[in-house]
Write a protein that holds these residues in place. Structure first.
Motif, PDB file in Angstrom:
ATOM      1  N   HIS A 560       0.838  -1.191   0.000  1.00 52.44           N
ATOM      2  CA  HIS A 560       0.000   0.000   0.000  1.00 52.44           C
ATOM      3  C   HIS A 560       0.876   1.245   0.000  1.00 52.44           C
ATOM      4  O   HIS A 560       2.106   1.164   0.105  1.00 52.44           O
ATOM      5  N   ILE A 561       0.231   2.399  -0.126  1.00 54.02           N
ATOM      6  CA  ILE A 561       0.926   3.671   0.062  1.00 54.02           C
ATOM      7  C   ILE A 561       0.315   4.352   1.274  1.00 54.02           C
ATOM      8  O   ILE A 561      -0.790   4.025   1.699  1.00 54.02           O
ATOM      9  N   TYR A 584       8.728  -4.510   3.465  1.00 56.69           N
ATOM     10  CA  TYR A 584       8.993  -4.856   2.067  1.00 56.69           C
ATOM     11  C   TYR A 584       8.694  -3.639   1.193  1.00 56.69           C
ATOM     12  O   TYR A 584       7.638  -3.003   1.335  1.00 56.69           O
ATOM     13  N   PHE A 585       9.624  -3.316   0.273  1.00 52.66           N
ATOM     14  CA  PHE A 585       9.434  -2.207  -0.663  1.00 52.66           C
ATOM     15  C   PHE A 585       9.332  -2.772  -2.069  1.00 52.66           C
ATOM     16  O   PHE A 585      10.260  -3.430  -2.566  1.00 52.66           O
ATOM     17  N   GLU A 586       8.189  -2.497  -2.706  1.00 51.31           N
ATOM     18  CA  GLU A 586       7.906  -3.117  -3.997  1.00 51.31           C
ATOM     19  C   GLU A 586       8.915  -2.706  -5.058  1.00 51.31           C
ATOM     20  O   GLU A 586       9.377  -3.539  -5.844  1.00 51.31           O
ATOM     21  N   GLY A 604       5.373   9.320   1.339  1.00 57.01           N
ATOM     22  CA  GLY A 604       4.179   8.524   1.573  1.00 57.01           C
ATOM     23  C   GLY A 604       3.753   7.715   0.367  1.00 57.01           C
ATOM     24  O   GLY A 604       3.061   6.699   0.509  1.00 57.01           O
ATOM     25  N   ALA A 605       4.133   8.137  -0.843  1.00 59.89           N
ATOM     26  CA  ALA A 605       3.673   7.464  -2.059  1.00 59.89           C
ATOM     27  C   ALA A 605       4.473   6.214  -2.403  1.00 59.89           C
ATOM     28  O   ALA A 605       4.173   5.551  -3.404  1.00 59.89           O
ATOM     29  N   VAL A 606       5.485   5.867  -1.606  1.00 57.54           N
ATOM     30  CA  VAL A 606       6.281   4.668  -1.889  1.00 57.54           C
ATOM     31  C   VAL A 606       5.473   3.431  -1.481  1.00 57.54           C
ATOM     32  O   VAL A 606       5.019   3.316  -0.338  1.00 57.54           O
ATOM     33  N   ARG A 607       5.312   2.498  -2.413  1.00 63.22           N
ATOM     34  CA  ARG A 607       4.529   1.288  -2.118  1.00 63.22           C
ATOM     35  C   ARG A 607       5.354   0.328  -1.265  1.00 63.22           C
ATOM     36  O   ARG A 607       6.494   0.002  -1.601  1.00 63.22           O
TER      37      ARG A 607
END
Length: 989
Positions: A560-561, A584-586, A604-607
């Motif tokens: 999510h973001i 985990y970072f997509e 905040g926009a990092v999934r």
């Protein structure tokens, strides 16, 4: 009383009175009038049929005269249009008037009640009861009750006890806790199974603690006794907190209906001043509980009359409310309440705006409440209540800055208002001005490891501190404080998962530590790492800060973001305390390790996602950061649109408004993946799948690793009939997330559309393995296996479904149909009855199945009775109507044929003729002695080639009639079965 106890072993003892004994369906089977009356009342849209039948039974049991029922049926009291009282003598033109056609439910209900009650009365009392069982009186009574009944929510007694327990002082609740835990343990398995997997998962902690408490009891030790008294007291208090938090989910409110007497003098209002509430009772509840009116707010004047909402008003428009009132009270009725007057005049400052606004906020009409309150504070600037409510309405609309500005303005203009003063003190508790942070810049600037993300510029990065910013002792203390102040971090839903969570603002000790951490470490680090966004630490604002807990039962979060410009995560647990875990970072396709005390900073926009914990406990502190000098237009557009999507039942205009908001966000930022995803969601709900497809293709181009985007693309493609492409989209989603239950289910459904039944079954098997405790994937797997002809595998799947959901009727019905298909009618009948007992809503379907199986047994008279019962419950079914007519004709022919036949042998291979056919169906009549009994010698006069029909002619009469071996003399020809599709499709051997 003894009769009532015999009829209904599970009914409450106080209900065991003569009237109850006349009506109780306990111990009855299908076809009994009171059983059928109970089923009919369950399907009635309100409780009116239950109540009317109970009134009649009370009158019969207590020997009351017909005038007593006539008084209840007197429907001359109608709500007046101009005043606030009930007036008699009005001309009711609404539902239930004498000119109206009688309700078919009233006719059938009276017939069942009449037959059932008379059957339970001694013969000498039946004549006395006849005037009370008049059909016209019952129809008037039902209509009157329908107009005077109101729904009422009653708190579950166990839930109330849990809440009361939580209010007791420490160390005084142990005896009450022990008794309550015993009651919860006894009901636990039933409630968890009835409520489904989500509630059970949500209360996993309580489940484990109950097991520990039970183990203490079984060891012969009183709970919480022993040398470690302080620790025991903490454990007891934690149990109390968990019980009070889980009580609303475990023990939901009980729905009852209140019936207004004719003497009630309460007007209708769309802004009601009162509500119904059950009268309290000391010990045992009375036989007939009473409801009383309680005020919802202080009355404006002593003479102000009470009022109730007699029709739903929450989110109904002026026109919708007026139509509902006319339908209930007559065409001349017009509501003159403050809300209707205000809306009819298009808004008036002279109206009681604060009361109207409070009502609007309770209904979720925040925009209307904001407009009313702005008008009120403009007219009276010192109205502290209006300022307080205005800030609350703005905050509910996600207008954070405007809400706090309203509270500050109200506190200045109404300095003695207690709630405004408390809110301002709460705002200052976060100390978000950042003044002290400037001095701590050097301390906040810790060495960091930077992970740049492709295509996002210098600010698009994930930063992890190379060394802990907080000591191990400091982190351990925060965890202990959070557990104590946060009630054990109760289970909270997060996407497809659940995690433990408590808000920092609600934990005083944690809040005090966190404010210091903001000033000395977190704010300075954010200012240094993201200078393009942060002009000064004085502009930073922390919001939505929580302590999160992961364990084996609450392992992870979805990708999510975050709903913020910047975000951070503090690791509060050492990595040795859990297996798995981490963030985990997509974009990095990696979990970034963090030791205790280390911090991750990111936009905040990092999934990202909480990676699954397989064992142990992992605690983190997560928070969002906003900037006072920066308006995030795209985020706010997304928030406004999302509020519309998340409404319980958004209307088409609301979905179109959400679509426009997301489109506006995309005009500001064409690369906003969340805007594409949300707009696709709105378009799919508006049945515009082609446009949704375009948005989802743009989303997958921006985020090729987003499994949810591929899943939604499959939904859009299938909605356009492009099923083969939908299969590819679902498969792409599963390559990214192989354990996505919903993707496996949707893939299976698409494969079924393509008649690829083997692959469909494999997909449902994957879904069932992921959620073995859910019935639906097992049911679908069984149907898929049937499509491939694998009946053994289908039966196994259906049995797994029934084990997973013993209160679900569908697995039993599927097993019953399969047994009938395999010519096992006796077993099928038993399974259909189990399905009907599991859920009475499926009783008509079960009755059809039972009738079909009875036909297979050649018991046509019983099959006819079952089909007729099914027809009463499904009067519009053409298929059932045709089956009734056909079976009635066949039953008459069979009765004439049977009269001239006798069984020539009592048994076949030692089994009575009737049992042979009941077990295997009439098809067994064609089996020879040699094939059925092997080497056993046949009876005298028969050979090994003799068929079952030769030995059991009467029992096999239906088989002989169908095969043409015998002819019905009345018609002069053999009779074909014409219960037709209702029998052949489900019961062919």
């Amino acid at each position: 009383d003894a009769a009532a106890a015999t009829l209904c072993a599970v009914c409450r003892r106080e209900a065991h009175r003569p009237a109850h004994a006349l009506l109780c369906p306990g111990g009855c089977s299908s076809g009994d009038p009171l059983y059928e009356l109970d089923s009919l009342a369950e399907r009635h849209p309100s409780d009116a049929l239950f109540i009317a039948a109970a009134l009649v039974a009370t009158a019969v049991a207590e020997g009351r005269p017909a005038s007593w029922l006539e008084a209840w049926a007197d429907d001359s009291f109608v709500c007046s249009s101009g005043g606030s009282r009930w007036a008699d003598g009005g001309e009711g033109e609404g539902e239930g008037s004498e000119d109206e056609e009688p309700d078919c439910a009233a006719e059938e209900g009276w017939a069942l009640l009449h037959t059932g009650v008379l059957s339970r009365l001694p013969a000498e009392y039946r004549a006395l009861a006849a005037p009370l069982l008049d059909p016209g009186l019952f129809a008037r009574l039902l209509a009157a009750v329908e107009r005077r009944v109101l729904p009422l929510q009653v708190a579950n007694p166990l839930s109330a006890r849990c809440e009361r327990l939580a209010q007791l002082p420490p160390r005084t609740e142990e005896a009450e806790l022990t008794a309550l835990l015993g009651a919860v343990r006894r009901l636990w398995g039933h409630r968890a199974a009835a409520a489904g997997g989500e509630v059970h998962e949500a209360t996993a902690q309580l489940d484990a603690l109950l097991a520990l408490e039970a183990a203490d009891s079984e060891d012969g030790m009183p709970p919480h006794a022993g040398a470690d008294a302080p620790a025991a007291a903490v454990t007891a208090r934690r149990l109390v907190c968990l019980l009070s938090q889980c009580a609303p989910r475990l023990f939901p409110a009980v729905r009852v209906s209140a019936l207004a007497r004719q003497t009630l003098r309460v007007s209708h209002s769309c802004l009601p001043r009162s509500q119904l509430q059950l009268e309290p009772h000391a010990d045992a509840p009375p036989a007939m509980p009473r409801a009383r009116l309680v005020p919802l707010r202080p009355l404006a004047a002593a003479e102000e009359p009470p009022s109730l909402a007699w029709v739903p008003t929450a989110n109904a428009s002026l026109e919708e409310r007026a139509a509902a009132l006319r339908a209930r009270f007559g065409a001349s009725f017009a509501c003159a309440c403050e809300r209707c007057s205000y809306e009819a005049r298009g808004g008036s400052v002279g109206a009681p705006l604060v009361a109207l606004a409070r009502d609007a906020m309770e209904d979720g009409r925040l925009a209307a409440a904001t407009a009313m309150l702005r008008a009120r504070v403009a007219a009276c600037r010192t109205d502290g209540d209006a300022w307080m409510l205005l800030g609350t309405a703005l905050l509910g609309s996600e207008r954070w800055t405007a809400a706090h500005e309203a509270w500050r303005a109200g506190a200045e203009l109404a300095p003695h208002h207690a709630l405004l003063g408390r809110q301002c003190r709460k705002d200052r508790s976060y100390r978000a001005d950042g003044v002290a942070a400037a001095a701590g810049g050097a301390e906040g600037a810790a060495p960091c490891e930077v992970h740049a993300l492709a295509g996002g510029g210098p600010a698009c990065k994930v930063v992890v501190s190379r060394s802990p910013l907080f000591s191990a002792a400091e982190c351990d203390e925060v965890v202990a404080l959070a557990e104590a102040e946060g009630g054990g971090l109760p289970s909270t839903k997060s996407g497809k998962y659940r995690i433990g969570k408590a808000w920092v603002r609600e934990m005083p000790g944690v809040l005090s530590w966190f404010n210091g951490a903001l000033e000395t470490k977190l704010y300075p680090a954010l200012a240094q790492l993201f200078p393009a966004h942060v002009s000064s630490t004085a502009q930073l604002r922390a919001h939505s800060v929580a302590i999160l807990k992961y364990n084996e039962s609450h392992p992870a979060t979805d990708v999510h973001i975050d709903d913020a410009l910047l975000a951070f995560t503090v690791a509060l647990s050492p990595s040795s305390s859990f297996e798995g875990g981490g963030t985990y970072f997509e974009s990095l396709r990696a979990v970034l390790p963090m030791e205790q005390g280390m911090v991750t900073f990111r936009p905040g926009a990092v999934r990202h996602a909480g990676h699954a914990v397989s064992s142990g406990l992992r605690y983190v502190l997560g928070g969002f950061i906003a900037l006072a000098d920066r308006v995030e237009h795209v985020r706010r557009l997304n928030e406004r649109g999302n509020r519309l999507l998340l409404a319980p039942s958004p209307t088409a205009p609301e979905l179109e408004q959400a679509d426009r908001l997301f489109a506006q966000g995309l005009r500001l930022n064409p690369h906003c993946s969340l805007c594409h995803a949300n707009r696709a969601d709105a378009l799919l709900r508006l049945d515009r799948p082609a446009e949704a497809e375009e948005e989802l293709k743009a989303q997958t181009a921006l985020l090729p690793l987003d499994s949810d985007a591929h899943f939604s693309l499959g939904v859009a493609l299938r909605a356009q009939g492009r099923t083969a492409e939908a299969v590819q989209a679902y498969q792409a989603a599963l390559r990214l997330v192989p354990r996505d239950f919903d993707a496996w289910v949707n893939l299976a459904a698409a494969l079924a559309d393509l008649e690829r039944f083997g692959e469909e079954a494999d997909a449902y098997e994957h879904a069932a393995e992921l959620r073995p405790s859910e019935a639906l994937p097992w049911l679908n797997l069984g149907e898929a296996r049937l499509s491939t002809g694998d009946e053994a595998a289908a039966e196994l799947a259906f049995r797994r479904a029934s084990a997973a959901a013993p209160t679900d009727a569908r697995p039993f019905l599927s097993l019953g149909r399969l047994s009938a298909r395999q010519s096992r009618p006796a077993e099928a009948i038993d399974l259909f009855y189990q399905g009907a007992l599991a859920n009475s809503e499926y009783f008509d379907e079960a009755k059809q199945g039972i009738a079909t199986a009875r036909t297979q047994q050649g018991r046509l008279s019983e099959a006819l009775a079952d089909f007729e019962s099914a027809q009463r419950m499904a009067p519009n079914s053409e298929k059932v109507r045709a089956a009734v007519e056909d079976v009635r004709r066949q039953a008459a022919a069979l009765a004439r044929v049977e009269a001239g036949l006798e069984d020539r042998a009592a048994e076949v291979c030692g089994t009575p003729c009737r049992d042979v056919v009941d077990t295997s169906g009439y098809a067994v009549c064609a089996v020879s002695w040699a094939d059925g009994c092997g080497d056993a010698p046949p009876p005298d006069g028969f050979s090994a080639a003799s068929r079952v029909a030769d030995l059991c002619e009467r029992t096999c009469a239906f088989y002989l009639l169908r095969s043409g071996a015998v002819v019905d003399e009345a018609s002069g020809e053999a009779t074909e079965t014409a219960a037709g599709e209702a029998n052949e499709a489900a019961a062919a051997p």
